[in-house]
Write a protein that holds these residues in place. Structure first.
Motif, PDB file in Angstrom:
ATOM      1  N   GLU A  55      89.245 -62.035   4.898  1.00  0.00           N
ATOM      2  CA  GLU A  55      87.676 -61.352   3.764  1.00  0.00           C
ATOM      3  C   GLU A  55      87.548 -60.619   2.570  1.00  0.00           C
ATOM      4  O   GLU A  55      87.014 -59.800   2.985  1.00  0.00           O
ATOM      5  CB  GLU A  55      86.879 -60.856   5.120  1.00  0.00           C
ATOM      6  CG  GLU A  55      86.582 -61.811   6.567  1.00  0.00           C
ATOM      7  CD  GLU A  55      85.868 -60.810   7.690  1.00  0.00           C
ATOM      8  OE1 GLU A  55      85.659 -59.719   7.546  1.00  0.00           O
ATOM      9  OE2 GLU A  55      85.666 -62.088   8.835  1.00  0.00           O
ATOM     10  N   ASN A  56      88.680 -60.498   2.252  1.00  0.00           N
ATOM     11  CA  ASN A  56      88.652 -59.183   1.497  1.00  0.00           C
ATOM     12  C   ASN A  56      89.167 -59.963   0.186  1.00  0.00           C
ATOM     13  O   ASN A  56      88.419 -61.548  -0.146  1.00  0.00           O
ATOM     14  CB  ASN A  56      90.795 -59.312   0.763  1.00  0.00           C
ATOM     15  CG  ASN A  56      90.966 -58.114   3.014  1.00  0.00           C
ATOM     16  OD1 ASN A  56      90.578 -57.391   2.983  1.00  0.00           O
ATOM     17  ND2 ASN A  56      91.926 -59.169   4.040  1.00  0.00           N
ATOM     18  N   PRO A  57      88.944 -59.101  -1.275  1.00  0.00           N
ATOM     19  CA  PRO A  57      88.640 -59.623  -2.209  1.00  0.00           C
ATOM     20  C   PRO A  57      89.561 -61.391  -2.681  1.00  0.00           C
ATOM     21  O   PRO A  57      89.278 -61.178  -3.782  1.00  0.00           O
ATOM     22  CB  PRO A  57      87.850 -58.357  -3.291  1.00  0.00           C
ATOM     23  CG  PRO A  57      88.011 -57.096  -1.804  1.00  0.00           C
ATOM     24  CD  PRO A  57      88.688 -57.674  -0.972  1.00  0.00           C
ATOM     25  N   TRP A  58      90.572 -60.613  -2.816  1.00  0.00           N
ATOM     26  CA  TRP A  58      91.962 -61.588  -3.040  1.00  0.00           C
ATOM     27  C   TRP A  58      91.850 -62.157  -2.659  1.00  0.00           C
ATOM     28  O   TRP A  58      93.037 -63.585  -2.681  1.00  0.00           O
ATOM     29  CB  TRP A  58      92.656 -60.782  -3.002  1.00  0.00           C
ATOM     30  CG  TRP A  58      93.158 -59.964  -1.671  1.00  0.00           C
ATOM     31  CD1 TRP A  58      94.040 -60.563  -0.416  1.00  0.00           C
ATOM     32  CD2 TRP A  58      92.842 -58.680  -1.196  1.00  0.00           C
ATOM     33  NE1 TRP A  58      94.412 -59.839   0.475  1.00  0.00           N
ATOM     34  CE2 TRP A  58      93.720 -58.325   0.499  1.00  0.00           C
ATOM     35  CE3 TRP A  58      92.590 -57.441  -1.903  1.00  0.00           C
ATOM     36  CZ2 TRP A  58      93.487 -57.840   0.949  1.00  0.00           C
ATOM     37  CZ3 TRP A  58      92.893 -56.236  -0.794  1.00  0.00           C
ATOM     38  CH2 TRP A  58      92.970 -56.391   0.915  1.00  0.00           C
ATOM     39  N   ASN A  59      90.826 -62.966  -1.227  1.00  0.00           N
ATOM     40  CA  ASN A  59      91.435 -64.191  -0.491  1.00  0.00           C
ATOM     41  C   ASN A  59      90.747 -65.648  -1.665  1.00  0.00           C
ATOM     42  O   ASN A  59      89.645 -64.864  -1.780  1.00  0.00           O
ATOM     43  CB  ASN A  59      90.678 -64.026   0.821  1.00  0.00           C
ATOM     44  CG  ASN A  59      91.585 -63.178   1.800  1.00  0.00           C
ATOM     45  OD1 ASN A  59      91.166 -62.229   2.117  1.00  0.00           O
ATOM     46  ND2 ASN A  59      93.173 -63.060   1.749  1.00  0.00           N
ATOM     47  N   THR A  60      91.127 -66.646  -0.863  1.00  0.00           N
ATOM     48  CA  THR A  60      90.966 -67.769  -1.684  1.00  0.00           C
ATOM     49  C   THR A  60      89.933 -68.777  -0.258  1.00  0.00           C
ATOM     50  O   THR A  60      89.689 -68.274   0.297  1.00  0.00           O
ATOM     51  CB  THR A  60      92.333 -68.652  -2.649  1.00  0.00           C
ATOM     52  OG1 THR A  60      92.039 -69.196  -1.049  1.00  0.00           O
ATOM     53  CG2 THR A  60      92.400 -67.882  -2.912  1.00  0.00           C
ATOM     54  N   ALA A  61      89.308 -69.583  -0.841  1.00  0.00           N
ATOM     55  CA  ALA A  61      89.116 -70.608  -0.112  1.00  0.00           C
ATOM     56  C   ALA A  61      90.587 -72.239   0.998  1.00  0.00           C
ATOM     57  O   ALA A  61      89.989 -71.605   1.779  1.00  0.00           O
ATOM     58  CB  ALA A  61      88.512 -71.795  -0.875  1.00  0.00           C
ATOM     59  N   ASN A  62      91.090 -71.580   0.885  1.00  0.00           N
ATOM     60  CA  ASN A  62      92.500 -72.024   1.087  1.00  0.00           C
ATOM     61  C   ASN A  62      92.418 -71.249   2.265  1.00  0.00           C
ATOM     62  O   ASN A  62      93.333 -71.458   3.219  1.00  0.00           O
ATOM     63  CB  ASN A  62      93.377 -72.574   0.779  1.00  0.00           C
ATOM     64  CG  ASN A  62      93.414 -73.682  -0.554  1.00  0.00           C
ATOM     65  OD1 ASN A  62      92.560 -73.966   0.294  1.00  0.00           O
ATOM     66  ND2 ASN A  62      93.723 -73.812  -1.558  1.00  0.00           N
ATOM     67  N   CYS A  63      92.133 -70.084   2.047  1.00  0.00           N
ATOM     68  CA  CYS A  63      92.851 -68.964   3.529  1.00  0.00           C
ATOM     69  C   CYS A  63      92.816 -69.567   4.434  1.00  0.00           C
ATOM     70  O   CYS A  63      91.077 -69.529   4.886  1.00  0.00           O
ATOM     71  CB  CYS A  63      92.283 -67.362   2.411  1.00  0.00           C
ATOM     72  SG  CYS A  63      92.501 -66.157   4.086  1.00  0.00           S
TER      73      CYS A  63
END
Length: 630
Positions: A201-209
């Motif tokens: 749930e952080n700004p750097w995360n992507t949809a693949n997380c």
């Protein structure tokens, strides 16, 4: 004529010819008594001198006359020594036990036969690594010089080895401290109730997380990325903002601040010499062992830990028939013990003359190898836990080596343990202290080498010179602090140091045992320790160790590593770039050989003979006098 330093306040004691004198625990050869007859210009037992004006062959010498006839040596001050024996041992152990023991050995071990790998590893240690380790301690302690000026006393034409060693140490500092900056960034980020690499749930995360620890029904796919991986690649490195070596991107200001703090700690640890760094290593060299034991106990209690240990040590005896396994063992033991980097020379040069460096070599080598084995258990108990949670094979979890293993796999496992914040803090503190020890050592090799070679310039300005070295390393590190800096770190790690330092160690062994001579070398050992090395050490030094190094060098040249990091395959031109960087340090050796032959007067034969003959005998302390062995 060689020079002695005299203390006019004290009367030297008398010793009969052939006796040994012992002053302050330093064993020395005897000096003539009154009534002994000596040939002009020669004092018995290998000490050189001159006759006082008007003296004849039958002149009787008292020790006072003999010593005052010697010319004064340019040593204005006694060389600094370690405050305690343990300062030296901890410094050497701290240098030998570094980040590579934690991330590289476990990976290499399981990849090359598990428990079966310990057989070639032990053989390579006994016949290759430990003899070279012992050799450097002897050279440094006997000649009491750094990696440059020591060659005046061994084989002057090989003096370029010293300059090459210093450049390699600087290249290492360019990337090694960046890894510590990553660890420091992690450490600072760990001071939170919930570690930032535990969720998506952080700004750097992507949809693949995919956070497979959060729910029971999470499906892990080939395209999934863990929160720990995205924290490392997208937040710490920001590597997604670089397209490769050809486009590194901007400099990360967060990493610049971290590495600035790292270099500040390094400067104030080594600026005053070994008296200061010898105290710092009591913390930096012992703290990792406390943390390793704590993490081992914690890891052994995790579900699936046994799977990791079994995968780590299960022997694959067929692997012993593969040449690559023996190459891996030789490379691992060499880079783990670390001969050829000039560090052991520098550290040993601050020992007392009769310190038992033979015992030191055996103890520190054994500690280093056992630490590597212990680190494997620490890493693989946790990897077994991760495999259990992912419902994957351990080989899938442990497929990466290097910083990736620590900053992604291990960090992810820690984040999902109870008391994760505590374990994260002590783990990254351990990584920083492991790195600091090795950095202290590498830069001390450069500082000692240059100060011993140019004492008239830098002997009174050590703090200023150390500051200059630190600033040089800081600017040299800037390329590794960019968004694509991780690509540069891997390139420098594989090519800038590996081939060059192997060649340095080979030429060092040849210069010492084939030019200086195994007989003279063993005589030096006997003069210091009271016993001469046995046939095992002589055979290893003259034949086996050089062959050991040739084996590793040719294996590297025949199959250079194919570099890949994350999803990035290094272009072919990067291999050429890597070899050019490595050659830029090694070129000092042939360049200095040519220079030495050009400046030496005489015919070509005379030049060669003079260039391989020690220029300056080694000064041997004996109480208040300094005698130079001929």
């Amino acid at each position: 004529m060689e020079i002695t330093s005299l203390n006019p306040q004290k009367q030297p004691s008398l010793h009969k010819d052939g006796e040994d004198c012992q002053e302050n625990g330093i064993l020395q050869k005897g000096v003539p008594t009154p009534g002994d007859k000596v040939e002009s210009g020669q004092i018995p037992n290998g000490y050189s001198g001159v006759l006082s004006p008007g003296a004849g062959d039958d002149t009787q010498y008292s020790i006072q006359v003999a010593t005052t006839a010697l010319v004064a040596e340019g040593h204005q001050e006694e060389r600094e020594t370690w405050g305690k024996k343990m300062d030296f041992l901890l410094s050497v152990i701290g240098y030998a036990v570094d980040l590579g023991n934690v991330w590289r050995f476990p990976y290499v071990c399981y990849q090359n036969g598990g428990g079966a790998f310990l057989i070639p590893y032990t053989i390579m240690a006994i016949f290759g690594g430990i003899p070279l380790f012992y050799m450097e301690l002897v050279l440094g302690q006997y000649h009491r010089n750094g990696c440059i000026s020591v060659w005046k006393k061994i084989c002057p034409i090989f003096k370029g080895i010293g300059y090459t060693t210093c450049i390699i140490a600087l290249y290492t500092a360019f990337y090694y401290n960046t890894i510590m900056a990553w660890a420091l960034y992690y450490l600072i980020s760990s001071f939170t109730a919930q570690l930032p690499w535990t969720n998506c749930e952080n700004p750097w995360n992507t949809a693949n997380c995919t956070n497979y620890f959060s729910e029971d029904n999470i499906t892990w796919t080939p395209h999934s990325t863990s929160p720990a991986e995205e924290f490392y690649t997208r937040h710490i490195l920001q590597i997604h903002r670089s397209t490769g070596l050809q486009d590194l991107g901007s400099i990360s200001w967060q990493l610049v601040l971290c590495i600035t703090l790292i270099f500040a700690v390094i400067y104030f640890s080594i600026w005053k010499g070994v008296k200061t760094s010898g105290k710092v290593v009591w913390v930096t060299a012992t703290f990792p062992y406390i943390v390793l034991v704590v993490l081992l106990v914690r890891g052994a209690t995790l579900p699936g830990a046994w799977r990791g240990v079994l995968f780590y040590l299960e022997p694959n005896w067929q692997k012993l028939l593969e040449t690559e396994v023996w190459v891996a063992a030789a490379s691992q033991i060499f880079f783990s013990l670390g001969p050829g980097f000039g560090v052991l020379l520098a550290f040993a040069s601050y020992n007392k003359f009769n310190n038992n460096c033979y015992q030191d070599a055996l103890v520190t080598s054994a500690v280093n190898c056992m630490t590597s084995l212990l680190s494997g258990f620490v890493i693989f108990t946790v990897l077994g836990y991760m495999a259990e949670m992912r419902k994957e094979d351990v080989s899938e979890v442990a497929k990466d080596a290097g910083p990736t293993l620590l900053f992604i796999a291990y960090a992810e496992a820690i984040a999902n343990m109870p008391a994760s914040t505590f374990f994260a803090i002590i783990f990254f503190l351990m990584l920083i202290t492991l790195g600091l020890d090795s950095t202290f050592a590498g830069l001390e090799a450069v500082v000692t080498g240059v100060l011993d070679e140019f004492p008239h310039i830098w002997s009174k300005r050590r703090e200023l010179f150390v500051l200059g070295v630190i600033i040089t390393c800081f600017f040299g590190s800037l390329a590794t602090l960019t968004f694509g800096g991780a690509y540069v770190v891997k390139l420098l790690e594989e090519y800038a140091t590996g081939p060059a330092v192997l060649t340095v160690a080979l030429l060092e062994a040849i210069a010492v045992f084939w030019f200086y001579g195994i007989t003279q070398f063993c005589s030096d050992v006997k003069e210091m320790l009271g016993f001469s090395p046995g046939w095992f050490w002589r055979i290893c030094w003259v034949v086996i160790s050089p062959l050991f190094l040739l084996f590793v060098i040719f294996s590297f040249l025949m199959s250079p590593p194919q570099l890949r990091l994350f999803q990035y395959n290094y272009p072919h031109w990067s291999v050429i770039l890597g070899y050019c960087i490595g050659t830029s340090s090694f070129i000092c050796i042939p360049t200095y050989m040519i220079y030495q032959l050009v400046i030496t007067p005489g015919t070509l034969k005379e030049r060669v003979i003079k260039s391989i003959t020690p220029e300056k005998p080694t000064e041997t302390p004996c109480g208040d006098i300094r005698l130079n062995t001929a």
